[in-house]
Write an enzyme that holds these catalytic residues in place. Sequence first.
Site, PDB file in Angstrom:
ATOM      1  N   GLY A  49       1.175  -1.207  -0.459  1.00  0.00           N
ATOM      2  CA  GLY A  49       0.121   0.070   0.049  1.00  0.00           C
ATOM      3  C   GLY A  49       0.631   1.471   0.432  1.00  0.00           C
ATOM      4  O   GLY A  49       2.106   1.254   0.552  1.00  0.00           O
ATOM      5  N   GLN A  54       2.610   9.262   1.851  1.00  0.00           N
ATOM      6  CA  GLN A  54       4.765   8.962   1.945  1.00  0.00           C
ATOM      7  C   GLN A  54       5.385   9.593   0.204  1.00  0.00           C
ATOM      8  O   GLN A  54       6.277   9.233   0.898  1.00  0.00           O
ATOM      9  CB  GLN A  54       4.256   7.565   1.932  1.00  0.00           C
ATOM     10  CG  GLN A  54       3.508   6.891   2.744  1.00  0.00           C
ATOM     11  CD  GLN A  54       3.479   5.370   2.878  1.00  0.00           C
ATOM     12  OE1 GLN A  54       2.705   4.603   2.375  1.00  0.00           O
ATOM     13  NE2 GLN A  54       4.772   4.295   3.151  1.00  0.00           N
ATOM     14  N   CYS A 103       6.933  -0.580   6.550  1.00  0.00           N
ATOM     15  CA  CYS A 103       6.691   0.352   5.882  1.00  0.00           C
ATOM     16  C   CYS A 103       7.609   0.638   4.885  1.00  0.00           C
ATOM     17  O   CYS A 103       9.254   0.700   5.266  1.00  0.00           O
ATOM     18  CB  CYS A 103       6.543   1.581   6.710  1.00  0.00           C
ATOM     19  SG  CYS A 103       5.594   3.009   6.245  1.00  0.00           S
ATOM     20  N   LEU A 104       7.634   1.683   3.555  1.00  0.00           N
ATOM     21  CA  LEU A 104       8.550   1.797   2.736  1.00  0.00           C
ATOM     22  C   LEU A 104       9.008   3.269   3.398  1.00  0.00           C
ATOM     23  O   LEU A 104      10.665   3.406   2.784  1.00  0.00           O
ATOM     24  CB  LEU A 104       7.887   1.976   1.131  1.00  0.00           C
ATOM     25  CG  LEU A 104       7.124   1.236   1.309  1.00  0.00           C
ATOM     26  CD1 LEU A 104       6.114   1.573  -0.424  1.00  0.00           C
ATOM     27  CD2 LEU A 104       8.503   0.483   0.373  1.00  0.00           C
ATOM     28  N   HIS A 145      -3.167   0.332   8.200  1.00  0.00           N
ATOM     29  CA  HIS A 145      -1.942   0.602   8.112  1.00  0.00           C
ATOM     30  C   HIS A 145      -2.137   2.354   7.426  1.00  0.00           C
ATOM     31  O   HIS A 145      -1.435   3.084   7.956  1.00  0.00           O
ATOM     32  CB  HIS A 145      -1.113  -0.901   7.503  1.00  0.00           C
ATOM     33  CG  HIS A 145       0.637   0.062   7.357  1.00  0.00           C
ATOM     34  ND1 HIS A 145       2.204  -0.237   8.443  1.00  0.00           N
ATOM     35  CD2 HIS A 145       0.703   1.021   6.314  1.00  0.00           C
ATOM     36  CE1 HIS A 145       2.961   0.565   7.855  1.00  0.00           C
ATOM     37  NE2 HIS A 145       2.695   1.227   6.977  1.00  0.00           N
ATOM     38  N   GLU A 146      -2.377   2.138   6.041  1.00  0.00           N
ATOM     39  CA  GLU A 146      -2.161   2.988   5.484  1.00  0.00           C
ATOM     40  C   GLU A 146      -3.325   4.113   5.945  1.00  0.00           C
ATOM     41  O   GLU A 146      -2.746   5.131   6.129  1.00  0.00           O
ATOM     42  CB  GLU A 146      -2.826   2.812   3.933  1.00  0.00           C
ATOM     43  CG  GLU A 146      -2.053   1.665   2.830  1.00  0.00           C
ATOM     44  CD  GLU A 146      -0.470   1.788   3.427  1.00  0.00           C
ATOM     45  OE1 GLU A 146      -0.060   3.342   3.196  1.00  0.00           O
ATOM     46  OE2 GLU A 146       0.210   1.226   3.349  1.00  0.00           O
ATOM     47  N   HIS A 149      -1.590   6.326   8.008  1.00  0.00           N
ATOM     48  CA  HIS A 149      -0.079   6.989   7.437  1.00  0.00           C
ATOM     49  C   HIS A 149      -1.446   8.432   7.511  1.00  0.00           C
ATOM     50  O   HIS A 149      -0.362   9.216   7.815  1.00  0.00           O
ATOM     51  CB  HIS A 149      -0.004   7.024   5.801  1.00  0.00           C
ATOM     52  CG  HIS A 149       1.309   6.137   6.004  1.00  0.00           C
ATOM     53  ND1 HIS A 149       2.935   6.566   6.846  1.00  0.00           N
ATOM     54  CD2 HIS A 149       1.257   4.322   5.948  1.00  0.00           C
ATOM     55  CE1 HIS A 149       3.206   5.369   6.382  1.00  0.00           C
ATOM     56  NE2 HIS A 149       2.463   3.935   6.300  1.00  0.00           N
TER      57      HIS A 149
HETATM   58 NI    NI Z   1       3.797   2.659   5.491  1.00  0.00          NI
END
Ligand code: NI
Length: 196
Positions: A49, A54, A103-104, A145-146, A149
């Site tokens: 995701g 991000q 997480c990226l 999770h998204e 963010h």
């Molecule tokens: Ni993430």
Amino acid sequence: MSVRPVVTAGHPALRTPTRALTPEELASPDVQALIDDLVETMRAANGAGLAANQVAAPHRLCVIEIRGVNPRYPFFPELPLTILANPRITPLGDETLEGYEGCLSVPGMRGLVARHARVRVESRDRHGQRQDLEAHGVAAVVFQHEVDHLDGRLFTDRLVDPRSLVTTESFDRWVRDEWLESVRTAGWPEARIVRL
Ligand code: NI
């Protein structure tokens, strides 16, 4: 379409709650291009995701997808591409799941987070149409999770134990098999995205 740089922990965009999109903003060429870029960037980085902040965009917008065998999450099932504008999450029931998340924006790390096993997600699709979903299992984890963010939170804020934070190398070597066994024992709900 283009791959945009993903910002990492410490960048202020990750700690700034995103702003809801107006229908006009969502329909604008800039935001439609952002949606395409989020999808392309997520795929290029093997994310499950990606949230707009991000890539340092201020909008309440995220994308989710697992295609084939994801190299970062080879133990996760496929999830269809889902684009969420202005998502709002409500838990369904009391069941929780403890999953190792990555997480990226927190590269090279994994940590254990408790999430609701089933959630309702109200949002708009990229065309502005109302989109009500239910997400179960891994899908529920990725959605939470998204949306975190978009609220300015990282998974590291929610670790069930700070000592669970490990490098991906250590995760693969020391943690992964035992955790996957605990997932089998706990009997996670099948990963599903249900359109209501
Ligand atoms: Ni993430």
